[in-house]
Motif scaffolding. Structure first.
Motif, PDB file in Angstrom:
ATOM      1  N   VAL A  73      46.974  28.742  62.665  1.00 19.41           N
ATOM      2  CA  VAL A  73      48.306  29.085  62.129  1.00 19.41           C
ATOM      3  C   VAL A  73      48.419  30.586  61.901  1.00 19.41           C
ATOM      4  O   VAL A  73      49.532  31.101  61.717  1.00 19.41           O
ATOM      5  CB  VAL A  73      48.582  28.326  60.815  1.00 19.41           C
ATOM      6  CG1 VAL A  73      48.656  26.838  61.063  1.00 19.41           C
ATOM      7  CG2 VAL A  73      47.512  28.645  59.773  1.00 19.41           C
ATOM      8  N   ASN A  74      47.298  31.283  61.886  1.00 13.50           N
ATOM      9  CA  ASN A  74      47.309  32.738  61.707  1.00 13.50           C
ATOM     10  C   ASN A  74      46.954  33.454  63.007  1.00 13.50           C
ATOM     11  O   ASN A  74      46.310  34.506  62.989  1.00 13.50           O
ATOM     12  CB  ASN A  74      46.322  33.129  60.607  1.00 13.50           C
ATOM     13  CG  ASN A  74      46.709  32.575  59.252  1.00 13.50           C
ATOM     14  OD1 ASN A  74      47.866  32.678  58.837  1.00 13.50           O
ATOM     15  ND2 ASN A  74      45.752  31.970  58.556  1.00 13.50           N
ATOM     16  N   PHE A  97      50.290  52.506  69.668  1.00  9.55           N
ATOM     17  CA  PHE A  97      51.216  51.382  69.716  1.00  9.55           C
ATOM     18  C   PHE A  97      51.057  50.710  71.077  1.00  9.55           C
ATOM     19  O   PHE A  97      51.031  51.392  72.109  1.00  9.55           O
ATOM     20  CB  PHE A  97      52.653  51.855  69.513  1.00  9.55           C
ATOM     21  CG  PHE A  97      52.899  52.427  68.148  1.00  9.55           C
ATOM     22  CD1 PHE A  97      53.345  51.617  67.109  1.00  9.55           C
ATOM     23  CD2 PHE A  97      52.679  53.781  67.876  1.00  9.55           C
ATOM     24  CE1 PHE A  97      53.564  52.148  65.834  1.00  9.55           C
ATOM     25  CE2 PHE A  97      52.892  54.313  66.616  1.00  9.55           C
ATOM     26  CZ  PHE A  97      53.344  53.493  65.590  1.00  9.55           C
ATOM     27  N   TYR A  98      50.937  49.392  71.090  1.00 10.91           N
ATOM     28  CA  TYR A  98      50.723  48.678  72.348  1.00 10.91           C
ATOM     29  C   TYR A  98      51.435  47.330  72.303  1.00 10.91           C
ATOM     30  O   TYR A  98      51.937  46.901  71.250  1.00 10.91           O
ATOM     31  CB  TYR A  98      49.224  48.505  72.631  1.00 10.91           C
ATOM     32  CG  TYR A  98      48.492  47.644  71.618  1.00 10.91           C
ATOM     33  CD1 TYR A  98      48.282  46.284  71.844  1.00 10.91           C
ATOM     34  CD2 TYR A  98      48.014  48.190  70.425  1.00 10.91           C
ATOM     35  CE1 TYR A  98      47.607  45.493  70.914  1.00 10.91           C
ATOM     36  CE2 TYR A  98      47.339  47.408  69.492  1.00 10.91           C
ATOM     37  CZ  TYR A  98      47.144  46.062  69.743  1.00 10.91           C
ATOM     38  OH  TYR A  98      46.492  45.287  68.817  1.00 10.91           O
ATOM     39  N   THR A  99      51.492  46.665  73.427  1.00 14.07           N
ATOM     40  CA  THR A  99      52.207  45.400  73.557  1.00 14.07           C
ATOM     41  C   THR A  99      51.246  44.233  73.389  1.00 14.07           C
ATOM     42  O   THR A  99      50.218  44.172  74.063  1.00 14.07           O
ATOM     43  CB  THR A  99      52.868  45.297  74.938  1.00 14.07           C
ATOM     44  OG1 THR A  99      53.649  46.465  75.181  1.00 14.07           O
ATOM     45  CG2 THR A  99      53.750  44.059  75.027  1.00 14.07           C
ATOM     46  N   GLY A 100      51.586  43.320  72.503  1.00 15.64           N
ATOM     47  CA  GLY A 100      50.780  42.122  72.320  1.00 15.64           C
ATOM     48  C   GLY A 100      51.555  40.863  72.659  1.00 15.64           C
ATOM     49  O   GLY A 100      52.774  40.802  72.464  1.00 15.64           O
ATOM     50  N   THR A 101      50.848  39.863  73.173  1.00 12.53           N
ATOM     51  CA  THR A 101      51.431  38.529  73.348  1.00 12.53           C
ATOM     52  C   THR A 101      50.440  37.487  72.855  1.00 12.53           C
ATOM     53  O   THR A 101      49.237  37.731  72.784  1.00 12.53           O
ATOM     54  CB  THR A 101      51.794  38.218  74.810  1.00 12.53           C
ATOM     55  OG1 THR A 101      50.591  38.043  75.590  1.00 12.53           O
ATOM     56  CG2 THR A 101      52.653  39.315  75.422  1.00 12.53           C
ATOM     57  N   LYS A 102      50.977  36.308  72.527  1.00 13.27           N
ATOM     58  CA  LYS A 102      50.169  35.220  71.979  1.00 13.27           C
ATOM     59  C   LYS A 102      49.819  34.198  73.063  1.00 13.27           C
ATOM     60  O   LYS A 102      50.649  33.845  73.899  1.00 13.27           O
ATOM     61  CB  LYS A 102      50.921  34.518  70.854  1.00 13.27           C
ATOM     62  CG  LYS A 102      51.150  35.366  69.617  1.00 13.27           C
ATOM     63  CD  LYS A 102      51.827  34.541  68.531  1.00 13.27           C
ATOM     64  CE  LYS A 102      52.014  35.357  67.250  1.00 13.27           C
ATOM     65  NZ  LYS A 102      52.612  34.546  66.165  1.00 13.27           N
ATOM     66  N   HIS A 126      45.986  47.112  63.097  1.00  9.07           N
ATOM     67  CA  HIS A 126      46.683  47.097  61.817  1.00  9.07           C
ATOM     68  C   HIS A 126      46.796  45.659  61.303  1.00  9.07           C
ATOM     69  O   HIS A 126      47.134  44.743  62.064  1.00  9.07           O
ATOM     70  CB  HIS A 126      48.080  47.701  61.968  1.00  9.07           C
ATOM     71  CG  HIS A 126      48.688  48.097  60.665  1.00  9.07           C
ATOM     72  ND1 HIS A 126      49.318  47.202  59.838  1.00  9.07           N
ATOM     73  CD2 HIS A 126      48.744  49.303  60.023  1.00  9.07           C
ATOM     74  CE1 HIS A 126      49.753  47.822  58.767  1.00  9.07           C
ATOM     75  NE2 HIS A 126      49.417  49.101  58.848  1.00  9.07           N
ATOM     76  N   PRO A 127      46.535  45.444  60.015  1.00 10.99           N
ATOM     77  CA  PRO A 127      46.565  44.076  59.480  1.00 10.99           C
ATOM     78  C   PRO A 127      47.949  43.434  59.474  1.00 10.99           C
ATOM     79  O   PRO A 127      48.049  42.208  59.358  1.00 10.99           O
ATOM     80  CB  PRO A 127      46.034  44.246  58.050  1.00 10.99           C
ATOM     81  CG  PRO A 127      46.299  45.682  57.699  1.00 10.99           C
ATOM     82  CD  PRO A 127      46.126  46.431  58.989  1.00 10.99           C
ATOM     83  N   GLU A 128      49.007  44.232  59.603  1.00 11.39           N
ATOM     84  CA  GLU A 128      50.363  43.674  59.574  1.00 11.39           C
ATOM     85  C   GLU A 128      50.932  43.415  60.969  1.00 11.39           C
ATOM     86  O   GLU A 128      52.120  43.117  61.106  1.00 11.39           O
ATOM     87  CB  GLU A 128      51.302  44.599  58.796  1.00 11.39           C
ATOM     88  CG  GLU A 128      50.966  44.724  57.316  1.00 11.39           C
ATOM     89  CD  GLU A 128      51.939  45.616  56.567  1.00 11.39           C
ATOM     90  OE1 GLU A 128      53.073  45.801  57.049  1.00 11.39           O
ATOM     91  OE2 GLU A 128      51.564  46.138  55.500  1.00 11.39           O
ATOM     92  N   ASN A 129      50.105  43.526  62.004  1.00 12.58           N
ATOM     93  CA  ASN A 129      50.601  43.258  63.360  1.00 12.58           C
ATOM     94  C   ASN A 129      51.208  41.863  63.455  1.00 12.58           C
ATOM     95  O   ASN A 129      50.689  40.920  62.845  1.00 12.58           O
ATOM     96  CB  ASN A 129      49.449  43.377  64.365  1.00 12.58           C
ATOM     97  CG  ASN A 129      49.144  44.817  64.716  1.00 12.58           C
ATOM     98  OD1 ASN A 129      49.985  45.696  64.575  1.00 12.58           O
ATOM     99  ND2 ASN A 129      47.941  45.078  65.182  1.00 12.58           N
ATOM    100  N   PRO A 130      52.315  41.725  64.219  1.00 11.69           N
ATOM    101  CA  PRO A 130      53.007  42.775  64.964  1.00 11.69           C
ATOM    102  C   PRO A 130      53.941  43.576  64.058  1.00 11.69           C
ATOM    103  O   PRO A 130      54.493  43.038  63.102  1.00 11.69           O
ATOM    104  CB  PRO A 130      53.813  41.989  65.988  1.00 11.69           C
ATOM    105  CG  PRO A 130      54.172  40.717  65.267  1.00 11.69           C
ATOM    106  CD  PRO A 130      52.955  40.396  64.416  1.00 11.69           C
ATOM    107  N   LEU A 131      54.147  44.831  64.419  1.00  7.30           N
ATOM    108  CA  LEU A 131      54.994  45.693  63.599  1.00  7.30           C
ATOM    109  C   LEU A 131      56.459  45.619  63.988  1.00  7.30           C
ATOM    110  O   LEU A 131      57.335  45.842  63.142  1.00  7.30           O
ATOM    111  CB  LEU A 131      54.519  47.148  63.694  1.00  7.30           C
ATOM    112  CG  LEU A 131      53.140  47.465  63.116  1.00  7.30           C
ATOM    113  CD1 LEU A 131      52.948  48.974  63.034  1.00  7.30           C
ATOM    114  CD2 LEU A 131      52.941  46.841  61.747  1.00  7.30           C
ATOM    115  N   VAL A 132      56.745  45.362  65.261  1.00  7.13           N
ATOM    116  CA  VAL A 132      58.140  45.386  65.722  1.00  7.13           C
ATOM    117  C   VAL A 132      58.386  44.234  66.690  1.00  7.13           C
ATOM    118  O   VAL A 132      57.604  44.029  67.625  1.00  7.13           O
ATOM    119  CB  VAL A 132      58.499  46.713  66.430  1.00  7.13           C
ATOM    120  CG1 VAL A 132      60.022  46.903  66.438  1.00  7.13           C
ATOM    121  CG2 VAL A 132      57.827  47.903  65.793  1.00  7.13           C
TER     122      VAL A 132
END
Length: 326
Positions: A73-74, A97-102, A126-132
């Motif tokens: 869930v995380n 800054f980079y692009t992430g996908t799940k 960064h622990p708060e990813n994703p930022l945007v």
């Protein structure tokens, strides 16, 4: 070819400049996969250093996808892919800054993530990813009936020259108009590089399905917005209005202001052709202070993917603001 790895495909890339060193961060995947299309889903971010943009020394890899367990869930925002980004320095910290996908979303929804470093070698996510994330008030979400992803990728960061604001430009798709022409350069702003407010697109010409790897540079008193477009994603309306053949490669737009309006001068192409031999172009000042274009070698004459970064190509600036390769 300026940079090529025998055992890996290399494609999109971006730079950080530290003193007399150029740091290139690039997408890479093992050629042992066999099918080059699989590279997108087996990607990590490599790192090489040069002092002349020609001779590169690979060093330790920068970032790879986060671990994934089914049903988590995380789940991390980059559990599947770590795609194209940029590097910005603020005080003594480098921000990538980079692009992430799940993985659970099959990589269909893109978000912007952040990692930081003090030395350009060791990166902490960064622990708060994703930022945007994209805002559906302005941008198209996932609709597989007419497009293959929810585009919000390839972030490019600029600090405003006149006020304490950071601007982010991304590959995105607006939420109106013909689906084949919704490609846009999306926008977000921040005062601290962590908390971002998504705003309206700064450029949405209706010409392309996607406008990839945006980059903005101030050159000779004007702002140049660069992006990459593919002939297979020219909208039908744009094709009908064109006098020539759709091209693949780097497109540029020009403005007197950072956030536009941007316009095309001449044909607006730099290093583009019908074959698509070069893609994901980046412009950068060399050690001689001239501006150069580098791009990755995409397809050969038979349409086979190559991978690897081309030698720097010097850019000439014409009096009316047009660009051409020397």
């Amino acid at each position: 070819m300026a940079f090529n790895l025998e055992d890996k495909w290399v494609w999109d890339f971006w730079f950080a400049v530290d003193g007399n060193q150029y740091h290139m961060f690039y997408l890479q995947a093992d050629k042992s996969l066999g099918d080059s299309e699989l590279r997108h889903w087996n990607v990590s971010i490599g790192h090489a250093i040069s002092i002349d943009l020609i001779h590169w020394n690979p060093v330790q890899d920068a970032i790879k996808p986060s671990p994934y367990q089914e049903g988590d869930v995380n789940e991390a925002a980059d559990s599947y892919t770590t795609w194209t980004g940029c590097v910005h320095k603020e005080d003594d910290t480098w921000y990538m800054f980079y692009t992430g996908t799940k993985r659970s979303e099959k990589g269909l929804i893109q978000r912007v993530c952040l990692a930081t470093s003090k030395d350009l070698l060791n990166w902490q996510k960064h622990p708060e990813n994703p930022l945007v994330e994209l805002d559906p008030r302005y941008y198209d979400g996932l609709n597989l009936d007419y497009w293959h992803d929810a585009s919000w990728r390839d972030p490019w960061i600029i600090k405003d020259p006149s006020k304490p604001v950071y601007h982010m430009y991304v590959t995105a798709r607006c939420n109106q108009g013909s689906p084949d022409g919704r490609g846009t350069v999306g926008y977000a702003s921040s005062t601290d590089l962590i908390h971002w407010k998504v705003g309206e697109p700064i450029l949405a010409p209706g010409w392309y399905g996607e406008m990839e790897v945006p980059q903005i540079e101030k050159i000779h008193g004007r702002y140049y917005l660069f992006c990459s477009v593919s002939s297979k994603f020219h909208s039908q309306a744009h094709r009908d209005s064109m006098s020539g053949t759709p091209l693949t490669g780097t497109k540029y737009f020009v403005s007197d202001s950072l956030n536009g309006p941007y316009k095309v001068i001449g044909d607006g192409f730099l290093g583009a052709d019908e074959q698509g031999s070069l893609y994901s172009g980046r412009v950068i000042q060399g050690p001689d202070q001239h501006w150069y274009l580098l791009a990755f070698n995409r397809d050969d004459a038979q349409g086979n993917f190559i991978g690897g970064v081309c030698n720097p190509k010097k850019i000439e600036f014409l009096e009316d603001g047009q660009l051409k390769l020397a």
